[in-house]
Every structure is written in C-alpha cells, then in structure tokens.
Design a protein around this motif. Sequence first.
Motif, PDB file in Angstrom:
ATOM      1  N   GLN A  99       8.643   5.293  -7.859  1.00 43.68           N
ATOM      2  CA  GLN A  99       9.543   5.613  -6.758  1.00 43.68           C
ATOM      3  C   GLN A  99       8.960   6.718  -5.882  1.00 43.68           C
ATOM      4  O   GLN A  99       9.096   6.692  -4.657  1.00 43.68           O
ATOM      5  N   ALA A 100       8.287   7.669  -6.508  1.00 43.61           N
ATOM      6  CA  ALA A 100       7.688   8.765  -5.748  1.00 43.61           C
ATOM      7  C   ALA A 100       6.445   8.319  -5.002  1.00 43.61           C
ATOM      8  O   ALA A 100       6.198   8.740  -3.871  1.00 43.61           O
ATOM      9  N   ASN A 101       5.656   7.436  -5.627  1.00 44.96           N
ATOM     10  CA  ASN A 101       4.411   6.973  -5.013  1.00 44.96           C
ATOM     11  C   ASN A 101       3.982   5.669  -5.670  1.00 44.96           C
ATOM     12  O   ASN A 101       3.494   5.673  -6.797  1.00 44.96           O
ATOM     13  N   PRO A 102       4.183   4.539  -4.983  1.00 46.34           N
ATOM     14  CA  PRO A 102       3.798   3.250  -5.578  1.00 46.34           C
ATOM     15  C   PRO A 102       2.322   3.165  -5.928  1.00 46.34           C
ATOM     16  O   PRO A 102       1.922   2.340  -6.732  1.00 46.34           O
ATOM     17  N   TYR A 103       1.492   4.019  -5.288  1.00 41.32           N
ATOM     18  CA  TYR A 103       0.061   4.030  -5.564  1.00 41.32           C
ATOM     19  C   TYR A 103      -0.345   5.228  -6.424  1.00 41.32           C
ATOM     20  O   TYR A 103      -1.477   5.698  -6.361  1.00 41.32           O
ATOM     21  N   ALA A 104       0.570   5.749  -7.229  1.00 41.35           N
ATOM     22  CA  ALA A 104       0.236   6.878  -8.094  1.00 41.35           C
ATOM     23  C   ALA A 104      -0.944   6.516  -8.981  1.00 41.35           C
ATOM     24  O   ALA A 104      -1.026   5.382  -9.478  1.00 41.35           O
ATOM     25  N   PHE A 146      -1.962   5.269   2.026  1.00 39.01           N
ATOM     26  CA  PHE A 146      -0.698   5.478   2.730  1.00 39.01           C
ATOM     27  C   PHE A 146       0.357   4.440   2.381  1.00 39.01           C
ATOM     28  O   PHE A 146       1.538   4.661   2.628  1.00 39.01           O
ATOM     29  N   GLY A 147      -0.042   3.302   1.854  1.00 42.08           N
ATOM     30  CA  GLY A 147       0.944   2.273   1.549  1.00 42.08           C
ATOM     31  C   GLY A 147       0.293   0.977   1.126  1.00 42.08           C
ATOM     32  O   GLY A 147      -0.923   0.884   0.965  1.00 42.08           O
ATOM     33  N   ARG A 148       1.117  -0.020   0.922  1.00 38.31           N
ATOM     34  CA  ARG A 148       0.639  -1.332   0.516  1.00 38.31           C
ATOM     35  C   ARG A 148       0.211  -2.147   1.733  1.00 38.31           C
ATOM     36  O   ARG A 148       0.632  -1.864   2.863  1.00 38.31           O
ATOM     37  N   TYR A 173      -4.701   1.181   3.444  1.00 40.59           N
ATOM     38  CA  TYR A 173      -3.708   0.230   2.925  1.00 40.59           C
ATOM     39  C   TYR A 173      -4.440  -0.856   2.132  1.00 40.59           C
ATOM     40  O   TYR A 173      -4.368  -2.039   2.462  1.00 40.59           O
ATOM     41  N   ARG A 214       7.648   7.634 -11.289  1.00 40.61           N
ATOM     42  CA  ARG A 214       6.367   7.773 -10.591  1.00 40.61           C
ATOM     43  C   ARG A 214       6.220   6.719  -9.504  1.00 40.61           C
ATOM     44  O   ARG A 214       5.709   6.987  -8.413  1.00 40.61           O
ATOM     45  N   PRO A 231      -7.096   9.133   0.685  1.00 37.14           N
ATOM     46  CA  PRO A 231      -5.666   8.895   0.433  1.00 37.14           C
ATOM     47  C   PRO A 231      -5.276   7.451   0.702  1.00 37.14           C
ATOM     48  O   PRO A 231      -5.951   6.732   1.442  1.00 37.14           O
TER      49      PRO A 231
END
Length: 741
Positions: free
Chosen positions: A79-84, A255-257, A236, A77, A253
Amino acid sequence: MRSTIRLIVAIVLAVSLVAPVTSTTRAGQQPAQGPTQAFEPLIARLRDGLKLSETQVGELRKLLMKRAPKLIELRNRAQANPYAPGLQAESEKEQKAIREELSELLDEDQKGKLAGVDLRQLVPLGPAVIPINILPRVRIEPGGVKLATSERLIPAPAVAKGRAGRLTDEQKILHLLNRLTFGPRPGDIARVKEMGIDRFIEEQLHSETIDDSEVARRLEVLPTQRMTSAELYQFYPPIQIAEQRANEKNAPPIFGRPQQMLGEIVQQKLVRAVSSNRQLHEVLTDFWYNHFNVFAPKEAAQWLVTGYERDVIRPRALGKFRDLLLATAQSPAMMFYLDNWLSSSPDAKQPRPPAPARPQNRQPPGTTLGANPRPDGMLAQPGADPNTAMTAKKEGDANPQSETRNPQSSPAPPPRPPARKPGINENYARELMELHTLGVNGGYTQKDVQEVARCFTGWTIDRPFQGGGFVYRPWMHDDGAKTVLGVTIPAGGGFNDGLRVIEILATNPSTARFISRKLCQRFVSDDPPAQLVERVAQVFIKTEGDIREVIRAIVTSSEFNSPSVFRAKIKSPLELAASAIRSIDGDTNGAPALHEWIRRMGEPLYQFAFPTGYGEDSSKWVNTGVFFNRINYAVALANGQINGTSYDPVRLVASETAGNPDALTTQLSALIVHTELSPDSLRAVRNGLNGPPPDTATLRPAMNSGPPPQPVPARAETNPERRRIALLIGLLMGTAEFQRR
C-alpha cells in the motif's frame, strides 16, 4: 419515432431509480478489517471453487491466521509502495508456501483445481493506475446570470422532400460546433454568432493562434506526458525489472507501474476534449490516431504510445498528409505494432565488430560464458533470434538510455521479446496501403505489398523494449530493385527506398479519394455524397495533401450545411462523454472513473487491438451491449457520481424557474440540446418528471431486441431543487437529439 420513445422511456427508468451506486472509487473508505476479515473473500472463493468441507475451511483459516503477521506486513508495504524492494519476490514466496500447506489438506481432485487458483490477492500490490489531481479549469462567470437563461431554443431544421433545403445561421453554428468540436459549451453559440462563422472556422483551422495555455498548465502535473519513451521505460518499468533493481545499489527511482502511462495519456485526452480551446485540433488528433491506430497494450508499445500521439500525431494533425504519413512510418510505436522493426532481407547478415583485445586465458569482466556478443557490447540471450538483438545505432546517434540511467546503476536487461523468424514482414506494408493510404480498392496487388515490404526493410528500432528510437540499419535492407504501383525503384537506394514509397503513396489519386472520403465520413455523414468526396479529393491533390485546406473544403460545402446531415451521426462514447460535460459547463480531471464509463460504452481509448482503429461509421455505437451504458452514463453524470468529474446543477438555471417543470424543461433544453425536442421526446421527458417509472418488462433497447440490461440506479439527492435539475439533465442527455451530432 418508436426507437426514440423507447430510448426516452429507458432514461425515465434509469433516472427514477434512486438506490446508491457501488463505486470502486470509494473502496478506500471501508472500515478497517481485522486479520481474519481481510482474508474472508479469498476463503469464500476457495471454499466455493475447491468445494471445501467445513473442516477444510477451518484449517484454511488457521493456516492464514498463522501467516497473518507476514501477509499484513506485505500488504502494508504494498500500500505504501507497490514497487517496494523485494516485495514481489517475498509475496510470491509467501503464496507458494501457503499453496503447499493448503495442498496437504486437499484430495487429488481439489489439488488439481488449486493449480488454477490465483492467490495474488493475498498481497494486493495497490492500484495499477494512480489518478493525478489536475487543477480545475478557470471559469469566466457570465456576469452572475444563470447559464441556461443565456441560451435560447433553436428550431430544428426541416428536411424538405424533393428539394435541398437550407439551414438558418443559428442552425449552421450549432451544426458546426457539433462537428468541429466536442460539443458546444454555454455561450459558444452566441460567441460564434458574434465573431462570424467564417472567422470561427479560420480560427480553428489555425489552432496555433488560439491561446490554450490554461490546459497546458493544468496538464503539467502529469509526469509521463513530459517524458521520452526511454525515460518512461526507466521510471515505469515492467514488474520484473523493478524487482531486479531492488538488489541494485543506487538504482534509479521507480514512479509507478506501466499501466500508469496509459492512465495518464487517457487522462490528458479527456481533459483536452472537455476543456481545450483548440477543439478542431483535438477532434483531428483523435481522428488521425484512429486512422494510424496503435494498440497501446501490445508489449513494448506501452512505452512508445505516449510519444507517438504527442510527437507524431498531434503536431501534424493540420499539416501535410505526406509529413504525417512519413512520421508514422518512422515511429517506433507503429513499427513495433505492425512488426516492421523485425523486417529484414532474408539474406541479411548482422555485422560483427572486431573482437576486443583481451589477455590470454582470462574471461573479460562482466561477460557470461556461452553468451553471444552484440554489436553494441551488450549481451544477447543465448539462442536468441538475431532479429531480437538488433541494437546497432546510426553513427552519431545518442543512446536514449544513456540520458536517463543512473550512471552508478547497471542497465536492467529488457524482457525477452517473442521469438520471430528472420525475413521480410509484410504486416506494415499491407496496412500502409489498405488502411493508411490507398484503401482496400485502391488498385494495389499482393505483389505491391511484397515490394513495399522490401522497401522498408532496415527501418527499425533501437532497443524497442527499452524505449529506443527509430534507426535505419543498412545490413537489414533488401537493396535490390523494386517496382511499386508500376514505378521502378532502382537497386542500391537503401534508406531512400522507403522515402520513395511514401512519396508514391502520398501523391496517388486513390489516396486522395480514400482520405477525403474518410474525413467526409467524420465531418458530414456515414455515407457522404460521392460528388463531395470527389471535389474534396481534388483539393487534396491540388494542395499536395494539405489537411487544413481539405477540412476547409468540407466544412464550407453545401453538403456539410445540408439539413439532411444535421444530427445525422451518432456520437461515439468519447464524443458523448465530452459533449455531456461541456453542455453543462462541467469539468473533469480525466480520472479513471471516466475512463471506465467510456470503456463500458464500447470505446476503451488507445486499446483497439486491430489496425483499423474505431473507424468513422457511427451506426456501430448503437447496439444491445452498450445501449443502456450510454443512458447510465448520463444518469451518473447528472447525479454527480463520476469521480473527478463535476458540475453545479443550481448555477444552470434561474431560481424562479426551478419549481416550474415546463419553464425548467425549456431552459435546460436550450442549454443542453439547443434545439426544440420532438413531440415524442418532449412527452417522454415530461412523463419522466411527473410520472412513476414504467414496468421494466416492457422495455427494449432501441433498434435491438432481447431482454434489456439493467440501468445503473441513481444516487438519492436530498436537495429537492438539485434532484429535479439532475433528473431533467439525465433525461435530456438521453434523448435521441442529444445522442446525435
């Protein structure tokens, strides 16, 4: 001369080693691991750190095997989305359970050591920065002619003792390109010669007239570069906020860290430095960012720095100094970094709005018992410092969060800032005079610092931990009379007190001299002639701080065109990295691999913690800690080992010269160094091409002592022609001639 020889010999060693380099960019190419193999690095670390017995190691393996299905699920999970949704909480829960079970196997001493062990690698949350694929630049091929054949060697200028001496036109062009740009690309010297030096200077001084649409188009793929600070916080956010959103319905949503923002601003800087046609503009943007330095990783500054460079520094790099000074003073990034957003009159009292009408004996929806109401209707943390709850806005101001937040999602509370005592904060006032305007010897006193700090009370930020903008709050302002550098500022001036200070400082003769000297340091020499500084300062005063006119006065001066300052400055890591890529007509997408090389060489971009910035004294770039990293960078670039950065060695030279070492050296010297090499440099380069590597025990970094750091070995190249070209390129980039500008 001896230091030059040592430098070249070190290059010979570095380039001659041909073992492969271990690269973090290839980590994803490792073969798949089984459940037990994936945990072996952690098991080895725990075994060594806790001094586990073989029995304990066996029990640890059983424990991890038992939890392997859940850990592997979490890893997938991540790897697919660090913010799952819920990933962070579930990961921490699993780590806690493993820690408790492992504790039962340990003695008291081992339990004490376990408390300091980080188990987060059980569920790595993926890379903090995901490189964005930027399209390569469009090259205009020179009619099928190999690049090096279009360049010719320029004689090195001779510095005559006792008389000034003069540069030839070609030497002037090369010197100009080394100072106004991040180094010449193939064909640049010929282009400037054809158009004329004066026209080239005017073109660069009026960067708005230069077509740079290709670079702009390439950088459009970087999402953070188009966002406001509020949007950056929205998309972010800190990991804690991301976890909270996991439980929200219709949450916006992610998008990243937050680290992605820093990664992308560095990425765009490197792409611009290498590929932009507006080279002087890029050089000055870098100069002014360091002059008005902000440490990007400081708390909320990470959401503010993108807009700081893009909207404050870059548009004003060639404008009026007063406008640039005011823009930085009102920048949330600067106010947060130097704490002016917290500065208020000691007697300031935050106004409270009238209490809303409410039914008797009922608690209004959405409130918490015991929480303190805030002027904007938000709730302050119980017991929070009043300065950390400043959220009132100027009348008519838009709420930055309201433009980006999903209306169906409740606002995520910002992280609580560190508690600070209310009152006047002098940090910004001191750096404003010492570093931004007057200079340390500019004639101000501690009393002036205190008075300037009073003038800027109330200049603050609307919700700094959520990407808010500048706001003036009258209730925070010290409205008494002040005296700054002998000028009386009457009571009751309010917001205009700060504007008056900007005017006083921007027009002060000490500011003209301080800024002029620093620009002369950048473009002329580390210790520029006093006469030049004074003449340039008079231009600053006469033009009311017109940066464009100040630069023109510097680069058209006799001191600028003196042989004594030709290659008198050592390139900074950024300058070395960009000029090396440009010299071989290379390209980069600014990926993290290049960030890491610049960091190793001593200049992590946007990450200098002190207000001074990296400064303009170039002598600091040669020291034991970074010396071999500069050489290793040249080796890695020449051998194509920097992910995201590339060039074609074969197109650099004519095929008929590839097998002739002397002809090859002459062609590539003309392309990369442009001037004739010194006899010592030329001898060392030839030895590097033909001889065995020297004994490492005999090497010492130039201008330093102590054992030399080990250079990064070069990757083996199977094609003999490319191998020889790469070897020679690395040698030439390591010469003293190329390491200077």
